[in-house]
Structures are given as C-alpha cells and as structure tokens.
Write a protein that holds these residues in place. Structure first.
Motif, PDB file in Angstrom:
ATOM      1  N   VAL A 146       0.796  -1.225   0.000  1.00 38.72           N
ATOM      2  CA  VAL A 146       0.000   0.000   0.000  1.00 38.72           C
ATOM      3  C   VAL A 146       0.831   1.278   0.000  1.00 38.72           C
ATOM      4  O   VAL A 146       0.347   2.313  -0.456  1.00 38.72           O
ATOM      5  N   THR A 147       2.051   1.219   0.509  1.00 43.05           N
ATOM      6  CA  THR A 147       2.833   2.461   0.611  1.00 43.05           C
ATOM      7  C   THR A 147       3.075   3.146  -0.731  1.00 43.05           C
ATOM      8  O   THR A 147       3.032   4.383  -0.777  1.00 43.05           O
ATOM      9  N   PRO A 148       3.286   2.423  -1.827  1.00 46.27           N
ATOM     10  CA  PRO A 148       3.467   3.154  -3.088  1.00 46.27           C
ATOM     11  C   PRO A 148       2.247   3.979  -3.488  1.00 46.27           C
ATOM     12  O   PRO A 148       2.386   5.044  -4.093  1.00 46.27           O
ATOM     13  N   TYR A 149       1.058   3.514  -3.123  1.00 49.70           N
ATOM     14  CA  TYR A 149      -0.153   4.251  -3.472  1.00 49.70           C
ATOM     15  C   TYR A 149      -0.327   5.483  -2.581  1.00 49.70           C
ATOM     16  O   TYR A 149      -0.723   6.548  -3.067  1.00 49.70           O
ATOM     17  N   PHE A 150      -0.020   5.338  -1.303  1.00 48.05           N
ATOM     18  CA  PHE A 150      -0.009   6.520  -0.433  1.00 48.05           C
ATOM     19  C   PHE A 150       1.012   7.527  -0.961  1.00 48.05           C
ATOM     20  O   PHE A 150       0.727   8.721  -1.049  1.00 48.05           O
ATOM     21  N   ASP A 151       2.203   7.034  -1.303  1.00 44.04           N
ATOM     22  CA  ASP A 151       3.254   7.923  -1.803  1.00 44.04           C
ATOM     23  C   ASP A 151       2.834   8.635  -3.079  1.00 44.04           C
ATOM     24  O   ASP A 151       3.137   9.815  -3.269  1.00 44.04           O
ATOM     25  N   HIS A 152       2.126   7.928  -3.944  1.00 44.52           N
ATOM     26  CA  HIS A 152       1.652   8.538  -5.186  1.00 44.52           C
ATOM     27  C   HIS A 152       0.707   9.703  -4.892  1.00 44.52           C
ATOM     28  O   HIS A 152       0.835  10.788  -5.477  1.00 44.52           O
ATOM     29  N   ILE A 153      -0.236   9.489  -3.976  1.00 40.50           N
ATOM     30  CA  ILE A 153      -1.177  10.555  -3.620  1.00 40.50           C
ATOM     31  C   ILE A 153      -0.439  11.729  -2.975  1.00 40.50           C
ATOM     32  O   ILE A 153      -0.669  12.885  -3.325  1.00 40.50           O
ATOM     33  N   ILE A 154       0.448  11.418  -2.051  1.00 40.36           N
ATOM     34  CA  ILE A 154       1.216  12.463  -1.367  1.00 40.36           C
ATOM     35  C   ILE A 154       2.019  13.279  -2.373  1.00 40.36           C
ATOM     36  O   ILE A 154       2.012  14.516  -2.334  1.00 40.36           O
ATOM     37  N   GLN A 155       2.688  12.603  -3.287  1.00 40.43           N
ATOM     38  CA  GLN A 155       3.478  13.315  -4.292  1.00 40.43           C
ATOM     39  C   GLN A 155       2.601  14.138  -5.221  1.00 40.43           C
ATOM     40  O   GLN A 155       2.961  15.247  -5.602  1.00 40.43           O
ATOM     41  N   THR A 156       1.450  13.596  -5.587  1.00 40.52           N
ATOM     42  CA  THR A 156       0.538  14.332  -6.466  1.00 40.52           C
ATOM     43  C   THR A 156       0.101  15.644  -5.814  1.00 40.52           C
ATOM     44  O   THR A 156       0.039  16.679  -6.476  1.00 40.52           O
ATOM     45  N   LEU A 157      -0.174  15.593  -4.517  1.00 40.39           N
ATOM     46  CA  LEU A 157      -0.594  16.806  -3.818  1.00 40.39           C
ATOM     47  C   LEU A 157       0.577  17.734  -3.504  1.00 40.39           C
ATOM     48  O   LEU A 157       0.420  18.956  -3.518  1.00 40.39           O
ATOM     49  N   ALA A 158       1.746  17.166  -3.222  1.00 42.94           N
ATOM     50  CA  ALA A 158       2.878  17.967  -2.767  1.00 42.94           C
ATOM     51  C   ALA A 158       3.620  18.669  -3.902  1.00 42.94           C
ATOM     52  O   ALA A 158       4.137  19.766  -3.708  1.00 42.94           O
ATOM     53  N   LEU A 159       3.668  18.040  -5.053  1.00 44.53           N
ATOM     54  CA  LEU A 159       4.449  18.617  -6.147  1.00 44.53           C
ATOM     55  C   LEU A 159       3.707  19.770  -6.797  1.00 44.53           C
ATOM     56  O   LEU A 159       2.480  19.777  -6.834  1.00 44.53           O
ATOM     57  N   PRO A 160       4.452  20.723  -7.332  1.00 46.83           N
ATOM     58  CA  PRO A 160       3.784  21.830  -8.017  1.00 46.83           C
ATOM     59  C   PRO A 160       3.017  21.306  -9.227  1.00 46.83           C
ATOM     60  O   PRO A 160       3.351  20.276  -9.786  1.00 46.83           O
ATOM     61  N   GLY A 161       1.997  22.033  -9.588  1.00 48.05           N
ATOM     62  CA  GLY A 161       1.179  21.649 -10.733  1.00 48.05           C
ATOM     63  C   GLY A 161       1.858  21.996 -12.044  1.00 48.05           C
ATOM     64  O   GLY A 161       3.048  22.324 -12.081  1.00 48.05           O
ATOM     65  N   PRO A 162       1.095  21.939 -13.122  1.00 43.89           N
ATOM     66  CA  PRO A 162       1.657  22.273 -14.420  1.00 43.89           C
ATOM     67  C   PRO A 162       2.151  23.712 -14.428  1.00 43.89           C
ATOM     68  O   PRO A 162       1.606  24.556 -13.721  1.00 43.89           O
ATOM     69  N   PRO A 163       3.163  24.010 -15.218  1.00 47.34           N
ATOM     70  CA  PRO A 163       3.694  25.371 -15.234  1.00 47.34           C
ATOM     71  C   PRO A 163       2.664  26.359 -15.750  1.00 47.34           C
ATOM     72  O   PRO A 163       1.808  26.035 -16.552  1.00 47.34           O
ATOM     73  N   TYR A 164       2.785  27.552 -15.239  1.00 43.78           N
ATOM     74  CA  TYR A 164       1.911  28.645 -15.659  1.00 43.78           C
ATOM     75  C   TYR A 164       2.736  29.587 -16.524  1.00 43.78           C
ATOM     76  O   TYR A 164       3.788  30.065 -16.097  1.00 43.78           O
ATOM     77  N   TYR A 165       2.283  29.806 -17.720  1.00 40.78           N
ATOM     78  CA  TYR A 165       3.034  30.656 -18.646  1.00 40.78           C
ATOM     79  C   TYR A 165       2.277  31.949 -18.880  1.00 40.78           C
ATOM     80  O   TYR A 165       1.059  31.945 -19.038  1.00 40.78           O
ATOM     81  N   MET A 166       3.028  33.043 -18.922  1.00 40.52           N
ATOM     82  CA  MET A 166       2.430  34.332 -19.215  1.00 40.52           C
ATOM     83  C   MET A 166       2.869  34.749 -20.601  1.00 40.52           C
ATOM     84  O   MET A 166       3.997  34.497 -21.025  1.00 40.52           O
ATOM     85  N   ASN A 167       1.993  35.408 -21.289  1.00 40.72           N
ATOM     86  CA  ASN A 167       2.297  35.923 -22.606  1.00 40.72           C
ATOM     87  C   ASN A 167       3.004  37.256 -22.430  1.00 40.72           C
ATOM     88  O   ASN A 167       2.425  38.214 -21.904  1.00 40.72           O
ATOM     89  N   ASP A 168       4.257  37.322 -22.832  1.00 36.81           N
ATOM     90  CA  ASP A 168       5.060  38.523 -22.635  1.00 36.81           C
ATOM     91  C   ASP A 168       4.834  39.591 -23.709  1.00 36.81           C
ATOM     92  O   ASP A 168       5.478  40.626 -23.673  1.00 36.81           O
ATOM     93  N   LYS A 169       4.005  39.361 -24.655  1.00 37.21           N
ATOM     94  CA  LYS A 169       3.824  40.304 -25.767  1.00 37.21           C
ATOM     95  C   LYS A 169       3.074  41.525 -25.381  1.00 37.21           C
ATOM     96  O   LYS A 169       2.267  41.668 -24.606  1.00 37.21           O
TER      97      LYS A 169
END
Length: 169
Positions: A146-169
């Motif tokens: 079970v620990t790999p599944y707990f770790d997967h959830i923990i990592q999913t919540l702990a890691l930053p999400g997809p990058p946010y890009y701003m249009n510099d134009k």
C-alpha cells in the motif's frame, strides 16, 4: 487498468499472443490475488479506525487546522475524504497498479482543495499520518503493497502543478 487487461491489449495491438514474460506477469498477478484481497479487506474493515487514528496523529502535528477547529462539518468532510483515499488505495491493491488513482482520484484534487481554501500542506501531512497508521495496522510485508499508493497521492498533492506561462507580448 488491471494488469490482465493491459497484457491482453498490448498483445492484441501488436497482433500477437502474450509473450512468456507477460504470461509470467499475469501468473504472478493471479498468485498474489489472495494477498491483495486480504489487504483490501483489512483496509475496508479498518477504515474508520485508520481515519480516527490518522486524524488524531495529524492534529498532534498540526493542531491549528480547519478540521480541528471545532466545526464538526469541516471535521466530517476531512475525515470523509481520508476514508475515500483509503478506499482508492484498496482499489489499487486489488488492481495491482495505480490506475484507479489516475481514473478516479488524484486528477483535480489539489486544485479542488486549493479552491476551497484548504491548505495543501495539511492534506499532505494528513495523508502521511494515514500512511503511518496503515503501516502499523498491516505490518511491514503487507504495508509494502500500500505504501506506493499513499506515496503517489502524497506526491501528487505535494508537487507543483503544471507550469503557468504568461504571454510577454
């Protein structure tokens, strides 16, 4: 997707029979079935205990938190979600992989908690406490399932999400 379905789909996509290695994978999956069922049943039978003990452990570490504010609605919601994660982990144990987490549970959870103003750190810590309780309940050998599944959830919540890009134009 279960390993059985995955092996069959991979072979069919390549218009072949499963390889000896894939058949061994399938055989190992079948041989571990009783153990996986036993572990899933133990998680299901002890969900309430895991949530209660995990919450108590979490509140020792994070005493000032919405779920420990005296607001029973917030406490109940938090504990409901903890039970839901235990159920998802039991599904993963039965499936033998993380697919139930991807299909049912982890996509969008972080964003939902953030939109509700629930501190992500608190959820990560609460899940670590649940993991510790599950390890204590199951013992070292079964906990390894079970620990790999707990770790997967923990990592999913702990890691930053997809990058946010701003249009510099």
């Amino acid at each position: 997707m279960s390993i059985v379905k995955q092996v069959i789909l991979n072979a069919d996509e390549e218009l072949r029979y499963p390889t000896p290695g894939e058949l061994r994978l399938f055989q190992n999956f079948c041989q571990s079935g009783e153990k996986r069922i036993r572990i899933a049943n133990k998680l299901a039978a002890n969900e309430k205990r895991l949530v209660e003990r995990g919450s108590a452990r979490f509140w020792q570490r994070c005493p000032v938190t919405p779920s420990n504010s005296g607001n029973m609605r917030k406490t109940a919601s938090c504990q409901r979600d903890q039970g839901w994660y235990i159920r998802l982990i039991a599904y993963c144990v039965l499936a033998g992989n993380e697919q139930p987490l991807a299909e049912i549970g982890t996509i969008g959870m972080k964003e939902m908690y953030q939109s509700l103003g629930i501190p992500i750190f608190n959820w990560v810590e609460a899940l670590k406490c649940l993991k510790e309780e599950a390890i204590a309940l199951l013992g070292e050998e079964d906990a390894a399932e079970v620990t790999p599944y707990f770790d997967h959830i923990i990592q999913t919540l702990a890691l930053p999400g997809p990058p946010y890009y701003m249009n510099d134009k």
